[in-house]
Design a protein around this motif. Structure first.
Motif, PDB file in Angstrom:
ATOM      1  N   GLN A   1       0.824  -1.213   0.000  1.00 13.58           N
ATOM      2  CA  GLN A   1       0.000   0.000   0.000  1.00 13.58           C
ATOM      3  C   GLN A   1       0.860   1.266   0.000  1.00 13.58           C
ATOM      4  N   LYS A   2       1.937   1.240   0.789  1.00 16.46           N
ATOM      5  CA  LYS A   2       2.773   2.431   0.956  1.00 16.46           C
ATOM      6  C   LYS A   2       3.890   2.534  -0.087  1.00 16.46           C
ATOM      7  N   GLY A   3       4.105   1.448  -0.842  1.00 14.57           N
ATOM      8  CA  GLY A   3       5.173   1.467  -1.829  1.00 14.57           C
ATOM      9  C   GLY A   3       6.554   1.246  -1.234  1.00 14.57           C
ATOM     10  N   TRP A   4       6.620   0.638  -0.062  1.00 12.64           N
ATOM     11  CA  TRP A   4       7.915   0.376   0.572  1.00 12.64           C
ATOM     12  C   TRP A   4       8.666  -0.718  -0.175  1.00 12.64           C
ATOM     13  N   GLY A   5       9.962  -0.546  -0.313  1.00 19.29           N
ATOM     14  CA  GLY A   5      10.795  -1.573  -0.920  1.00 19.29           C
ATOM     15  C   GLY A   5      11.132  -2.666   0.084  1.00 19.29           C
ATOM     16  N   ILE A   6      11.147  -3.917  -0.396  1.00 22.24           N
ATOM     17  CA  ILE A   6      11.402  -5.084   0.456  1.00 22.24           C
ATOM     18  C   ILE A   6      12.637  -5.831  -0.057  1.00 22.24           C
TER      19      ILE A   6
ATOM     20  N   ASN B   1       5.871 -15.884  -4.462  1.00 20.93           N
ATOM     21  CA  ASN B   1       4.564 -16.129  -3.844  1.00 20.93           C
ATOM     22  C   ASN B   1       3.980 -14.856  -3.261  1.00 20.93           C
ATOM     23  N   LEU B   2       4.824 -14.013  -2.693  1.00 15.17           N
ATOM     24  CA  LEU B   2       4.338 -12.741  -2.158  1.00 15.17           C
ATOM     25  C   LEU B   2       3.813 -11.848  -3.280  1.00 15.17           C
ATOM     26  N   LYS B   3       4.504 -11.859  -4.423  1.00 13.36           N
ATOM     27  CA  LYS B   3       4.072 -11.043  -5.558  1.00 13.36           C
ATOM     28  C   LYS B   3       2.746 -11.533  -6.142  1.00 13.36           C
ATOM     29  N   LYS B   4       2.518 -12.848  -6.062  1.00 16.69           N
ATOM     30  CA  LYS B   4       1.239 -13.389  -6.535  1.00 16.69           C
ATOM     31  C   LYS B   4       0.090 -12.853  -5.693  1.00 16.69           C
ATOM     32  N   GLN B   5       0.330 -12.760  -4.399  1.00 16.57           N
ATOM     33  CA  GLN B   5      -0.711 -12.297  -3.488  1.00 16.57           C
ATOM     34  C   GLN B   5      -0.803 -10.769  -3.454  1.00 16.57           C
ATOM     35  N   TYR B   6       0.349 -10.129  -3.604  1.00 17.90           N
ATOM     36  CA  TYR B   6       0.403  -8.662  -3.560  1.00 17.90           C
ATOM     37  C   TYR B   6       1.133  -8.164  -4.811  1.00 17.90           C
ATOM     38  N   PRO B   7       0.438  -8.067  -5.934  1.00 16.30           N
ATOM     39  CA  PRO B   7       1.074  -7.771  -7.227  1.00 16.30           C
ATOM     40  C   PRO B   7       1.860  -6.460  -7.258  1.00 16.30           C
ATOM     41  N   ARG B   8       1.456  -5.492  -6.472  1.00 20.54           N
ATOM     42  CA  ARG B   8       2.138  -4.193  -6.500  1.00 20.54           C
ATOM     43  C   ARG B   8       3.260  -4.099  -5.460  1.00 20.54           C
TER      44      ARG B   8
ATOM     45  N   SER C   1      10.925 -18.166   8.153  1.00 25.77           N
ATOM     46  CA  SER C   1       9.724 -17.645   7.493  1.00 25.77           C
ATOM     47  C   SER C   1       9.729 -17.822   5.979  1.00 25.77           C
ATOM     48  N   PHE C   2      10.895 -17.663   5.349  1.00 28.16           N
ATOM     49  CA  PHE C   2      10.940 -17.766   3.887  1.00 28.16           C
ATOM     50  C   PHE C   2      10.543 -19.166   3.431  1.00 28.16           C
ATOM     51  N   ASP C   3      10.954 -20.186   4.187  1.00 29.05           N
ATOM     52  CA  ASP C   3      10.608 -21.559   3.822  1.00 29.05           C
ATOM     53  C   ASP C   3       9.098 -21.769   3.838  1.00 29.05           C
ATOM     54  N   VAL C   4       8.431 -21.161   4.818  1.00 27.68           N
ATOM     55  CA  VAL C   4       6.975 -21.271   4.913  1.00 27.68           C
ATOM     56  C   VAL C   4       6.310 -20.519   3.762  1.00 27.68           C
ATOM     57  N   ILE C   5       6.745 -19.288   3.531  1.00 33.21           N
ATOM     58  CA  ILE C   5       6.146 -18.464   2.480  1.00 33.21           C
ATOM     59  C   ILE C   5       6.397 -19.069   1.098  1.00 33.21           C
ATOM     60  N   ALA C   6       7.567 -19.696   0.941  1.00 34.24           N
ATOM     61  CA  ALA C   6       7.898 -20.339  -0.332  1.00 34.24           C
ATOM     62  C   ALA C   6       7.112 -21.627  -0.541  1.00 34.24           C
ATOM     63  N   GLY C   7       6.495 -22.147   0.525  1.00 34.73           N
ATOM     64  CA  GLY C   7       5.731 -23.387   0.417  1.00 34.73           C
ATOM     65  C   GLY C   7       6.564 -24.635   0.613  1.00 34.73           C
TER      66      GLY C   7
END
Length: 243
Positions: free
Chosen positions: A99-104, A120-127, A189-195
């Protein structure tokens, strides 16, 4: 508000308040901020490790990560609203970052995992603005290059998955050179988010039995889980609690 537990400060904030505090960090100034999600294993080890305890005091925000911390805080008369784990805090910050346009920037885990998590994060949050990824399998002589890479990417949020306490030590060592507004360790956390690793079911989380679910799924963790009864006994003995 901060409480003290076994010589360590902990911010008594719920998830919403913690996210708001981090948002304030990003608006307030350009100073690098360092977050520790404090779990029983880290706090137990810090009792005999001055470096680990120093890192807690140097952190700008210390969250109660784990049922053991929440139990100990309540039992000793200084309750915290709820546990705020690394992965849950990260997942609460991601939609706000979009929402805020913060870089990750995602640093850590095995080769390929950070990239899969980012996908996977980009699939859920395209922007969502993911400015970089890097695995955690690097040699000491490569660290300067990685620090320069992250600094050049100019993320607002740096999530580091190198395992406790290496991730906290790494962030603290390089935080001024990184110049990232907010950095925090997020363990596996990355292992979980990556599936690649399935998270414990929500009903076990609600029953405060996530540790049991993780032990069932990952039995090799049994040695690490032994710290939980040791931590509980330390709290009981230190605060002279009746059993």
């Amino acid at each position: 508000m901060r409480i003290q537990l076994l010589g360590a400060p902990i911010d008594a904030l719920n998830m919403k308040e913690t996210v708001s505090e981090i948002e304030e960090f990003l608006h307030k100034d350009s100073k690098p901020h360092f977050i520790i999600t404090l779990n029983p294993e880290y706090l137990y080890r810090a009792q005999d490790n001055e470096e680990l305890m120093k890192l807690i005091y140097e952190a700008d925000l210390i969250t109660p990560d784990g049922t053991g911390i929440v139990w100990a805080a309540k039992t000793t008369g200084s309750p915290v609203p709820e546990r705020v784990t690394g992965i849950d805090l990260m997942l609460n910050l991601i939609p706000l970052a979009e929402q805020k346009g913060w870089g990750i920037f995602l640093l850590g885990a095995a080769p390929g995992v950070a990239e899969e998590a980012a996908g996977n994060l980009k699939k859920q949050y395209p922007r969502l603005n993911i400015v970089g990824t890097r695995d955690g399998y690097f040699k000491p002589h490569e660290e300067d290059k990685i620090v320069k890479e992250i600094a050049a990417a100019k993320p607002h949020l740096l999530f580091v998955a190198l395992g406790m306490p290496r991730q906290e030590q790494w962030i603290y060592k390089y935080k001024e050179q990184l110049a990232v507004p907010v950095s925090m360790g997020v363990g596996g956390s990355f292992d979980v988010i990556a599936g690649r690793v399935e998270r414990v079911s929500p009903w076990l989380q609600k029953l405060n039995l996530e540790w049991l679910g993780r032990l069932i799924k990952e039995p090799y963790r049994w040695k690490r889980q032994l710290v939980l009864p040791k931590f509980a006994w330390l709290v009981i003995k230190k605060y002279k609690l009746k059993i």
